[in-house]
Design a protein around this motif. Structure first.
Motif, PDB file in Angstrom:
ATOM      1  N   TRP A 135     -62.185  -1.703  -0.109  1.00  0.00           N
ATOM      2  CA  TRP A 135     -62.673  -0.427   0.424  1.00  0.00           C
ATOM      3  C   TRP A 135     -61.731   0.093   1.506  1.00  0.00           C
ATOM      4  CZ3 TRP A 135     -64.698   1.264   5.214  1.00  0.00           C
ATOM      5  CH2 TRP A 135     -65.422   2.456   5.188  1.00  0.00           C
ATOM      6  N   THR A 136     -61.229  -0.800   2.339  1.00  0.00           N
ATOM      7  CA  THR A 136     -60.327  -0.415   3.426  1.00  0.00           C
ATOM      8  C   THR A 136     -58.983   0.076   2.903  1.00  0.00           C
ATOM      9  OG1 THR A 136     -61.378  -2.129   4.778  1.00  0.00           O
ATOM     10  CG2 THR A 136     -59.318  -1.217   5.593  1.00  0.00           C
ATOM     11  N   ALA A 137     -58.570  -0.422   1.744  1.00  0.00           N
ATOM     12  CA  ALA A 137     -57.222  -0.148   1.240  1.00  0.00           C
ATOM     13  C   ALA A 137     -57.036   1.273   0.740  1.00  0.00           C
ATOM     14  CB  ALA A 137     -56.875  -1.133   0.121  1.00  0.00           C
ATOM     15  N   SER A 138     -58.109   1.973   0.414  1.00  0.00           N
ATOM     16  CA  SER A 138     -57.968   3.316  -0.161  1.00  0.00           C
ATOM     17  C   SER A 138     -58.916   4.290   0.512  1.00  0.00           C
ATOM     18  CB  SER A 138     -58.257   3.276  -1.668  1.00  0.00           C
ATOM     19  OG  SER A 138     -58.360   4.590  -2.189  1.00  0.00           O
ATOM     20  N   PRO A 139     -58.456   5.486   0.866  1.00  0.00           N
ATOM     21  CA  PRO A 139     -59.349   6.475   1.475  1.00  0.00           C
ATOM     22  C   PRO A 139     -60.392   7.010   0.501  1.00  0.00           C
ATOM     23  CG  PRO A 139     -57.197   7.436   1.046  1.00  0.00           C
ATOM     24  CD  PRO A 139     -57.060   5.974   0.783  1.00  0.00           C
ATOM     25  N   HIS A 140     -60.160   6.825  -0.818  1.00  0.00           N
ATOM     26  CA  HIS A 140     -61.111   7.299  -1.818  1.00  0.00           C
ATOM     27  C   HIS A 140     -62.087   6.208  -2.248  1.00  0.00           C
ATOM     28  CE1 HIS A 140     -57.946  10.495  -3.219  1.00  0.00           C
ATOM     29  NE2 HIS A 140     -58.445  10.738  -2.013  1.00  0.00           N
ATOM     30  N   ALA A 141     -61.933   4.994  -1.701  1.00  0.00           N
ATOM     31  CA  ALA A 141     -62.724   3.861  -2.154  1.00  0.00           C
ATOM     32  C   ALA A 141     -64.186   4.007  -1.728  1.00  0.00           C
ATOM     33  CB  ALA A 141     -62.148   2.554  -1.618  1.00  0.00           C
ATOM     34  N   VAL A 142     -65.082   3.536  -2.584  1.00  0.00           N
ATOM     35  CA  VAL A 142     -66.514   3.547  -2.283  1.00  0.00           C
ATOM     36  C   VAL A 142     -67.105   2.196  -2.671  1.00  0.00           C
ATOM     37  CG1 VAL A 142     -66.738   6.046  -2.620  1.00  0.00           C
ATOM     38  CG2 VAL A 142     -67.156   4.496  -4.546  1.00  0.00           C
ATOM     39  N   LEU A 143     -68.224   1.860  -2.042  1.00  0.00           N
ATOM     40  CA  LEU A 143     -69.005   0.673  -2.374  1.00  0.00           C
ATOM     41  C   LEU A 143     -70.370   1.151  -2.864  1.00  0.00           C
ATOM     42  CD1 LEU A 143     -68.055  -1.372   0.792  1.00  0.00           C
ATOM     43  CD2 LEU A 143     -67.273  -1.849  -1.536  1.00  0.00           C
ATOM     44  N   VAL A 144     -70.762   0.679  -4.036  1.00  0.00           N
ATOM     45  CA  VAL A 144     -71.939   1.223  -4.714  1.00  0.00           C
ATOM     46  C   VAL A 144     -73.042   0.175  -4.782  1.00  0.00           C
ATOM     47  CG1 VAL A 144     -72.771   2.386  -6.799  1.00  0.00           C
ATOM     48  CG2 VAL A 144     -70.373   2.635  -6.105  1.00  0.00           C
ATOM     49  N   GLY A 145     -74.279   0.592  -4.465  1.00  0.00           N
ATOM     50  CA  GLY A 145     -75.437  -0.277  -4.629  1.00  0.00           C
ATOM     51  C   GLY A 145     -75.652  -0.613  -6.093  1.00  0.00           C
ATOM     52  N   ALA A 146     -76.160  -1.825  -6.356  1.00  0.00           N
ATOM     53  CA  ALA A 146     -76.241  -2.328  -7.726  1.00  0.00           C
ATOM     54  C   ALA A 146     -77.137  -1.474  -8.622  1.00  0.00           C
ATOM     55  CB  ALA A 146     -76.743  -3.776  -7.713  1.00  0.00           C
ATOM     56  N   GLU A 147     -78.308  -1.050  -8.118  1.00  0.00           N
ATOM     57  CA  GLU A 147     -79.201  -0.246  -8.950  1.00  0.00           C
ATOM     58  C   GLU A 147     -78.588   1.109  -9.272  1.00  0.00           C
ATOM     59  OE1 GLU A 147     -83.246   0.267  -8.065  1.00  0.00           O
ATOM     60  OE2 GLU A 147     -83.689  -1.866  -7.863  1.00  0.00           O
ATOM     61  N   LEU A 148     -77.935   1.713  -8.284  1.00  0.00           N
ATOM     62  CA  LEU A 148     -77.293   3.001  -8.518  1.00  0.00           C
ATOM     63  C   LEU A 148     -76.144   2.861  -9.513  1.00  0.00           C
ATOM     64  CD1 LEU A 148     -77.004   5.996  -7.831  1.00  0.00           C
ATOM     65  CD2 LEU A 148     -75.488   5.341  -5.961  1.00  0.00           C
ATOM     66  N   ALA A 149     -75.364   1.795  -9.392  1.00  0.00           N
ATOM     67  CA  ALA A 149     -74.252   1.566 -10.318  1.00  0.00           C
ATOM     68  C   ALA A 149     -74.764   1.424 -11.749  1.00  0.00           C
ATOM     69  CB  ALA A 149     -73.473   0.323  -9.909  1.00  0.00           C
ATOM     70  N   GLN A 150     -75.870   0.723 -11.909  1.00  0.00           N
ATOM     71  CA  GLN A 150     -76.436   0.555 -13.240  1.00  0.00           C
ATOM     72  C   GLN A 150     -76.958   1.885 -13.780  1.00  0.00           C
ATOM     73  OE1 GLN A 150     -79.726  -2.164 -13.369  1.00  0.00           O
ATOM     74  NE2 GLN A 150     -79.744  -2.290 -15.600  1.00  0.00           N
ATOM     75  N   ARG A 151     -77.623   2.656 -12.929  1.00  0.00           N
ATOM     76  CA  ARG A 151     -78.174   3.933 -13.374  1.00  0.00           C
ATOM     77  C   ARG A 151     -77.082   4.925 -13.743  1.00  0.00           C
ATOM     78  NH1 ARG A 151     -79.735   8.182 -10.240  1.00  0.00           N
ATOM     79  NH2 ARG A 151     -79.648   6.935  -8.348  1.00  0.00           N
ATOM     80  N   CYS A 152     -75.980   4.900 -12.990  1.00  0.00           N
ATOM     81  CA  CYS A 152     -74.894   5.848 -13.243  1.00  0.00           C
ATOM     82  C   CYS A 152     -73.871   5.328 -14.250  1.00  0.00           C
ATOM     83  CB  CYS A 152     -74.182   6.198 -11.933  1.00  0.00           C
ATOM     84  SG  CYS A 152     -75.201   7.145 -10.767  1.00  0.00           S
TER      85      CYS A 152
END
Length: 386
Positions: A135-152
């Motif tokens: 996440w620190t390495a890229s300004p576009h990086a995101v961390l996603v919650g598991a339920e949201l990742a599954q839904r999306c």
């Protein structure tokens, strides 16, 4: 009928209960339907209140500062002023940007965090060190919650450009997927860099924050520090309100004391179901006075008849509870597709199931009390008086 063994007594009890169920089928169907609605409401209200009760997703409590004017944002100069307070260790700030992950109803909200120690925010939600590094390495990086990742349908390591609500593409790279101990709301968020979110927001919303998170030197003196922060900015524009809370408290607090409201609705629903059961059981007892007196004269004692009534009510309660659970599960699945982006996936809770298992026998016991009193006063001679 003296001399009956336990097996004969049980058989007689079941036979009487079966006869009673068939002779009052309409009323029993009404009771089962009433309980079905009540149990379905119990599951739905319990699932809706869970995100507002389970408020320990983030382990590191702090002070959360927001505008005291509803619907307005805080300028970053407020965060900078708070950071200069001698009792403050770190100050982070957050703004949000909504994305369409699965149009037209699939929404993901980027929580853009920045400030003096945004890494602390990631440690709060127990993100893996490798994901923090990515996440620190890229300004576009995101961390996603598991339920949201599954839904999306998002997976770690992919780069996407989902549109925001205005249709503008927003580049993001999924650095990692994290899980929350509480699930639900805690896994419905996306952690992004504040600067990236700020650039993509409309110009009037840039350089501002929805929430400012403050950490103090002394965790036991956070309440006092919250008061000092409010005093520090009491003449600022806009003025602020500060309170000690976990991350989920802060985000869900804007909904008010929803859990108390839902609990009051649930109690009212339970009382309505109880009153229906008690009134119909009492009516059935009055209607069956002659037949109960006849059974008493034939040697079927009061205890046996009361046990048959309990079995009768228990069958109705069991059918109603099973139908209500099926209906509740269906409704929660239906609701999850519409409000999952805000409250997480709504599902039947095992904890609520324990309350239900405790409440159903109590319902049977209270409903059987009216026939029990009627049986206690019953005499064989009542057959002639009916």
């Amino acid at each position: 009928m003296p001399g009956r063994g336990p097996a004969q007594t049980l058989r007689a009890c079941l036979v009487i209960a079966g006869l009673r169920l068939r002779e009052s089928l309409g009323r029993h169907a009404y009771l089962a339907a009433t309980l079905m609605v009540g149990v379905a409401g119990f599951w739905v209200l319990g699932a809706l209140s869970a995100p507002f009760i389970a408020r320990h997703v983030f382990s590191d409590a702090g002070i959360y500062v927001s505008s005291s004017r509803e619907g307005t944002l805080l300028p970053l100069r407020h965060a900078e002023a708070i950071a200069r307070h001698p009792d403050v260790v770190a100050v982070n700030h957050m703004n949000v940007l909504a994305l369409m992950c699965k149009p037209p109803i699939g929404v993901a909200t980027l929580n853009g965090w920045g400030g003096t120690d945004p890494m602390r925010r990631l440690r709060d939600i127990q993100v893996a060190p490798a994901d923090i590094a990515a996440w620190t390495a890229s300004p576009h990086a995101v961390l996603v919650g598991a339920e949201l990742a599954q839904r999306c349908g998002w997976t770690a390591g992919t780069t996407l450009e989902p549109p925001d609500l205005a249709g503008n593409p927003v580049p993001i790279t999924i650095a990692g997927i994290f899980r929350s101990d509480e699930g639900g709301f805690g896994e419905q968020i996306v952690i992004a860099h504040y600067e990236h979110v700020d650039r993509m927001l409309p110009e009037p919303e840039q350089g501002q924050a929805r929430i400012v998170q403050v950490y103090g030197h002394d965790p036991l003196a956070l309440a006092e520090l919250a008061g000092e922060v409010e005093a520090l900015l009491q003449h600022a524009d806009p003025p602020v309100q500060a309170h000690v809370a976990s991350g989920t408290d802060s985000l869900l607090g804007s909904f008010g004391n929803v859990s108390a409201l839902l609990l009051s609705v649930l109690v009212a629903l339970a009382l309505c179901v109880l009153l229906v059961f008690v009134s119909i059981a009492a009516h059935l007892a009055a209607q069956r006075r002659a037949s109960m007196a006849m059974l008493l004269a034939l040697g079927f004692g009061r205890g046996l008849q009361l046990a048959a009534m309990v079995v009768e009510l228990a069958v109705v309660v069991l059918v109603g509870a099973l139908l209500g659970t099926a209906l509740g599960s269906f409704l929660l699945e239906l609701m999850s597709s519409r409000v999952g982006h805000m409250l997480g996936r709504l599902a039947l809770s095992p904890r609520d199931g324990l309350w239900l298992l405790a409440g159903l026998p109590l319902l049977v016991a209270i409903a059987a009390s009216a026939p029990g009193f009627a049986l206690r006063r019953l005499r064989p001679i009542d057959l002639l008086r009916s």
